[in-house]
Write a protein that holds these residues in place. Structure first.
Motif, PDB file in Angstrom:
ATOM      1  N   LYS A  87       0.827  -1.203   0.000  1.00 19.75           N
ATOM      2  CA  LYS A  87       0.000   0.000   0.000  1.00 19.75           C
ATOM      3  C   LYS A  87       0.862   1.254   0.000  1.00 19.75           C
ATOM      4  O   LYS A  87       1.929   1.290   0.614  1.00 19.75           O
ATOM      5  CB  LYS A  87      -0.924   0.010   1.228  1.00 19.75           C
ATOM      6  CG  LYS A  87      -1.726  -1.268   1.394  1.00 19.75           C
ATOM      7  CD  LYS A  87      -2.544  -1.265   2.667  1.00 19.75           C
ATOM      8  CE  LYS A  87      -3.048  -2.666   2.984  1.00 19.75           C
ATOM      9  NZ  LYS A  87      -1.983  -3.560   3.470  1.00 19.75           N
ATOM     10  N   CYS A  88       0.342   2.261  -0.660  1.00 26.59           N
ATOM     11  CA  CYS A  88       1.003   3.556  -0.750  1.00 26.59           C
ATOM     12  C   CYS A  88       1.077   4.210   0.636  1.00 26.59           C
ATOM     13  O   CYS A  88       0.288   3.903   1.534  1.00 26.59           O
ATOM     14  CB  CYS A  88       0.205   4.439  -1.701  1.00 26.59           C
ATOM     15  SG  CYS A  88       0.942   6.043  -2.066  1.00 26.59           S
ATOM     16  N   ARG A  89       2.016   5.110   0.793  1.00 27.02           N
ATOM     17  CA  ARG A  89       2.068   5.906   2.022  1.00 27.02           C
ATOM     18  C   ARG A  89       0.765   6.670   2.222  1.00 27.02           C
ATOM     19  O   ARG A  89       0.058   6.959   1.261  1.00 27.02           O
ATOM     20  CB  ARG A  89       3.233   6.912   1.961  1.00 27.02           C
ATOM     21  CG  ARG A  89       4.603   6.277   2.101  1.00 27.02           C
ATOM     22  CD  ARG A  89       5.670   7.338   2.270  1.00 27.02           C
ATOM     23  NE  ARG A  89       6.979   6.721   2.519  1.00 27.02           N
ATOM     24  CZ  ARG A  89       7.393   6.340   3.723  1.00 27.02           C
ATOM     25  NH1 ARG A  89       6.604   6.528   4.771  1.00 27.02           N
ATOM     26  NH2 ARG A  89       8.584   5.798   3.884  1.00 27.02           N
ATOM     27  N   HIS A  90       0.455   7.003   3.452  1.00 20.98           N
ATOM     28  CA  HIS A  90      -0.734   7.802   3.725  1.00 20.98           C
ATOM     29  C   HIS A  90      -0.608   9.164   3.035  1.00 20.98           C
ATOM     30  O   HIS A  90       0.447   9.799   3.081  1.00 20.98           O
ATOM     31  CB  HIS A  90      -0.907   8.017   5.224  1.00 20.98           C
ATOM     32  CG  HIS A  90      -1.217   6.750   5.966  1.00 20.98           C
ATOM     33  ND1 HIS A  90      -1.160   6.660   7.334  1.00 20.98           N
ATOM     34  CD2 HIS A  90      -1.586   5.519   5.538  1.00 20.98           C
ATOM     35  CE1 HIS A  90      -1.481   5.434   7.712  1.00 20.98           C
ATOM     36  NE2 HIS A  90      -1.743   4.723   6.639  1.00 20.98           N
ATOM     37  N   PHE A  91      -1.687   9.604   2.417  1.00 22.03           N
ATOM     38  CA  PHE A  91      -1.663  10.878   1.703  1.00 22.03           C
ATOM     39  C   PHE A  91      -1.727  12.079   2.643  1.00 22.03           C
ATOM     40  O   PHE A  91      -1.133  13.117   2.375  1.00 22.03           O
ATOM     41  CB  PHE A  91      -2.846  10.951   0.735  1.00 22.03           C
ATOM     42  CG  PHE A  91      -2.689  10.103  -0.483  1.00 22.03           C
ATOM     43  CD1 PHE A  91      -1.860  10.497  -1.516  1.00 22.03           C
ATOM     44  CD2 PHE A  91      -3.358   8.895  -0.591  1.00 22.03           C
ATOM     45  CE1 PHE A  91      -1.705   9.720  -2.649  1.00 22.03           C
ATOM     46  CE2 PHE A  91      -3.219   8.105  -1.720  1.00 22.03           C
ATOM     47  CZ  PHE A  91      -2.393   8.509  -2.745  1.00 22.03           C
ATOM     48  N   ARG A  92      -2.457  11.959   3.714  1.00 18.16           N
ATOM     49  CA  ARG A  92      -2.713  13.126   4.563  1.00 18.16           C
ATOM     50  C   ARG A  92      -1.515  13.451   5.447  1.00 18.16           C
ATOM     51  O   ARG A  92      -0.900  12.565   6.033  1.00 18.16           O
ATOM     52  CB  ARG A  92      -3.964  12.892   5.415  1.00 18.16           C
ATOM     53  CG  ARG A  92      -5.217  12.710   4.568  1.00 18.16           C
ATOM     54  CD  ARG A  92      -6.494  12.796   5.390  1.00 18.16           C
ATOM     55  NE  ARG A  92      -7.664  12.592   4.545  1.00 18.16           N
ATOM     56  CZ  ARG A  92      -8.206  13.514   3.786  1.00 18.16           C
ATOM     57  NH1 ARG A  92      -7.695  14.738   3.774  1.00 18.16           N
ATOM     58  NH2 ARG A  92      -9.275  13.254   3.042  1.00 18.16           N
ATOM     59  N   ASP A  93      -1.228  14.757   5.557  1.00 19.75           N
ATOM     60  CA  ASP A  93      -0.142  15.184   6.435  1.00 19.75           C
ATOM     61  C   ASP A  93      -0.668  15.361   7.852  1.00 19.75           C
ATOM     62  O   ASP A  93      -1.811  14.983   8.160  1.00 19.75           O
ATOM     63  CB  ASP A  93       0.509  16.476   5.922  1.00 19.75           C
ATOM     64  CG  ASP A  93      -0.470  17.654   5.862  1.00 19.75           C
ATOM     65  OD1 ASP A  93      -1.506  17.625   6.561  1.00 19.75           O
ATOM     66  OD2 ASP A  93      -0.187  18.612   5.122  1.00 19.75           O
ATOM     67  N   ALA A  94       0.148  15.924   8.734  1.00 19.61           N
ATOM     68  CA  ALA A  94      -0.225  16.052  10.142  1.00 19.61           C
ATOM     69  C   ALA A  94      -1.451  16.921  10.353  1.00 19.61           C
ATOM     70  O   ALA A  94      -2.161  16.786  11.355  1.00 19.61           O
ATOM     71  CB  ALA A  94       0.958  16.619  10.936  1.00 19.61           C
ATOM     72  N   THR A  95      -1.731  17.800   9.389  1.00 18.42           N
ATOM     73  CA  THR A  95      -2.906  18.670   9.501  1.00 18.42           C
ATOM     74  C   THR A  95      -4.149  18.045   8.880  1.00 18.42           C
ATOM     75  O   THR A  95      -5.243  18.613   8.939  1.00 18.42           O
ATOM     76  CB  THR A  95      -2.644  20.022   8.818  1.00 18.42           C
ATOM     77  OG1 THR A  95      -2.558  19.831   7.398  1.00 18.42           O
ATOM     78  CG2 THR A  95      -1.345  20.651   9.331  1.00 18.42           C
ATOM     79  N   GLY A  96      -3.973  16.888   8.226  1.00 14.91           N
ATOM     80  CA  GLY A  96      -5.095  16.232   7.563  1.00 14.91           C
ATOM     81  C   GLY A  96      -5.258  16.614   6.110  1.00 14.91           C
ATOM     82  O   GLY A  96      -6.188  16.153   5.446  1.00 14.91           O
ATOM     83  N   ALA A  97      -4.348  17.448   5.598  1.00 13.90           N
ATOM     84  CA  ALA A  97      -4.459  17.915   4.217  1.00 13.90           C
ATOM     85  C   ALA A  97      -3.849  16.916   3.236  1.00 13.90           C
ATOM     86  O   ALA A  97      -2.879  16.218   3.555  1.00 13.90           O
ATOM     87  CB  ALA A  97      -3.765  19.263   4.067  1.00 13.90           C
ATOM     88  N   LEU A  98      -4.428  16.881   2.034  1.00 12.10           N
ATOM     89  CA  LEU A  98      -3.881  16.064   0.958  1.00 12.10           C
ATOM     90  C   LEU A  98      -2.815  16.846   0.203  1.00 12.10           C
ATOM     91  O   LEU A  98      -2.806  18.087   0.229  1.00 12.10           O
ATOM     92  CB  LEU A  98      -4.990  15.664  -0.017  1.00 12.10           C
ATOM     93  CG  LEU A  98      -6.105  14.765   0.502  1.00 12.10           C
ATOM     94  CD1 LEU A  98      -7.151  14.549  -0.585  1.00 12.10           C
ATOM     95  CD2 LEU A  98      -5.542  13.434   0.967  1.00 12.10           C
ATOM     96  N   PRO A  99      -1.908  16.162  -0.514  1.00 12.16           N
ATOM     97  CA  PRO A  99      -0.949  16.886  -1.352  1.00 12.16           C
ATOM     98  C   PRO A  99      -1.678  17.704  -2.416  1.00 12.16           C
ATOM     99  O   PRO A  99      -2.816  17.381  -2.790  1.00 12.16           O
ATOM    100  CB  PRO A  99      -0.129  15.763  -1.998  1.00 12.16           C
ATOM    101  CG  PRO A  99      -0.329  14.572  -1.123  1.00 12.16           C
ATOM    102  CD  PRO A  99      -1.714  14.706  -0.565  1.00 12.16           C
ATOM    103  N   ALA A 100      -1.040  18.739  -2.898  1.00 10.65           N
ATOM    104  CA  ALA A 100      -1.614  19.526  -3.985  1.00 10.65           C
ATOM    105  C   ALA A 100      -1.824  18.634  -5.208  1.00 10.65           C
ATOM    106  O   ALA A 100      -1.129  17.624  -5.384  1.00 10.65           O
ATOM    107  CB  ALA A 100      -0.688  20.695  -4.333  1.00 10.65           C
ATOM    108  N   HIS A 101      -2.795  18.995  -6.038  1.00  8.60           N
ATOM    109  CA  HIS A 101      -3.167  18.169  -7.186  1.00  8.60           C
ATOM    110  C   HIS A 101      -1.953  17.818  -8.055  1.00  8.60           C
ATOM    111  O   HIS A 101      -1.797  16.670  -8.478  1.00  8.60           O
ATOM    112  CB  HIS A 101      -4.208  18.924  -8.027  1.00  8.60           C
ATOM    113  CG  HIS A 101      -4.976  18.046  -8.958  1.00  8.60           C
ATOM    114  ND1 HIS A 101      -6.016  17.231  -8.555  1.00  8.60           N
ATOM    115  CD2 HIS A 101      -4.846  17.846 -10.306  1.00  8.60           C
ATOM    116  CE1 HIS A 101      -6.498  16.566  -9.598  1.00  8.60           C
ATOM    117  NE2 HIS A 101      -5.819  16.934 -10.667  1.00  8.60           N
TER     118      HIS A 101
END
Length: 318
Positions: A87-101
């Protein structure tokens, strides 16, 4: 060990899949530090023993500590005998945000390359999103990047690991996902209502949490007082044990495998005895329609309460 088709992927896998989190990091009831785990040499021996015994499907993840690396060492000379799911690494950072498109493709590419190196392989059989919530499942850049990996031959099949029936429904509705990994067990049977939809669409279903992190075993005793209702309910399954299903883990595993829509059941195996138990359970003899109907009626009446991360935060699992 029998094998089943993994949806329409063209891949066949063993009915029991080796859940690799326990060999990579402390996980499960009563497991707190590395001292409670197998060492690397023992873990490699266990993985090879599982393969020799007929288990061909091995599940791991970037986020499972040293699990990928250990599997890579165990199978580098037997790659064509195993089906590897990671499985891929988790997308969400510590703030819960996803990487930019415009950053997502690079994020996924970096993660898959890390997995390929750790697993010592040139391709991954099933590559999944880890903790794919609704927003992630609706993200077109993520779906496009996963399909690109498949088109390039880096992966053979796309997959998602989900938690809720709503997420499973969203994954089924999409045109991207070949395999869905989801929680389903004696206590929490909510996902079962979607099995037929996935099966009809040719999506492979891999079941995890079949023992609910060990609760549906001898570990599900003497629980925290806040979990008294759960413990009492678990004790009620003793009435269903027979010579065919002599233990609660056997009943729980056979219950999941009794659904024709299910391809494989993930079993956390971190001891040789657990491997032997899993092999003895997956014997091709499962619940009859009558037995299955009875057990389906014994789901926990408040499945929303079965939130183990919340229990852990509350200190109820210590």
């Amino acid at each position: 060990m029998r094998r089943r088709k993994l949806g329409n992927t063209g891949i066949e896998v063993s009915e029991v899949a080796f859940g690799g989190v326990e060999i990579g990091m402390p996980y499960g009831l009563g497991i707190h530090t590395a001292a409670d785990m197998l060492n690397e040499e023992e873990a490699i021996e266990l993985l090879r023993a599982a393969l020799d015994a007929g288990i061909s499907f091995f599940d791991t993840a970037r986020m499972y500590g040293s699990s990928e690396r250990i599997m890579g060492k165990a199978f580098r000379d037997r790659r064509d005998e195993v089906v590897l799911c990671t499985k891929c690494r988790h997308f969400r950072d510590a703030t819960g945000a996803l990487p930019a498109h415009d950053e997502i493709k690079g994020f996924i590419e970096a993660s898959v390359q890390e997995s390929l190196a750790a697993l010592q392989t040139s391709y991954i059989d099933v590559y999944m999103l880890h903790q794919a919530d609704l927003e992630i499942l609706e993200n077109t850049a993520i779906a496009s990047s996963m399909l690109d990996l498949k088109e390039r031959g880096v992966i053979r099949a796309t997959g998602v690991s989900v938690y809720t029936p709503e997420e499973t429904q969203k994954a089924i509705e999409g045109q991207t996902w070949d395999v869905i990994q989801l929680p389903f067990n004696l206590l929490d049977q909510r996902q079962g209502s979607l099995f037929d939809k996935a099966y009809t669409k040719g999506i492979g279903l891999v079941i995890r949490s079949v023992l609910l992190k060990g609760l549906l075993s001898d570990r599900g005793k003497n629980l925290h007082p806040a979990l008294r209702a759960v413990e009492t309910h678990i004790q009620g399954y003793q009435d269903y044990l027979t010579e065919e299903y002599p233990t609660l883990p056997a009943l729980a595993t056979k219950f999941a495998l009794s659904h024709k829509e299910v391809t494989s059941v993930l079993v956390g195996i971190d001891r040789m005895e657990y491997l032997h138990q899993a092999l003895a359970t997956a014997d091709g003899r499962y619940l009859s329609d009558t037995q299955l109907k009875k057990v389906k009626q014994q789901a926990f009446p408040e499945p929303e309460f079965l939130n183990l991360p919340h229990w852990d935060r509350m200190g109820w699992l210590r």
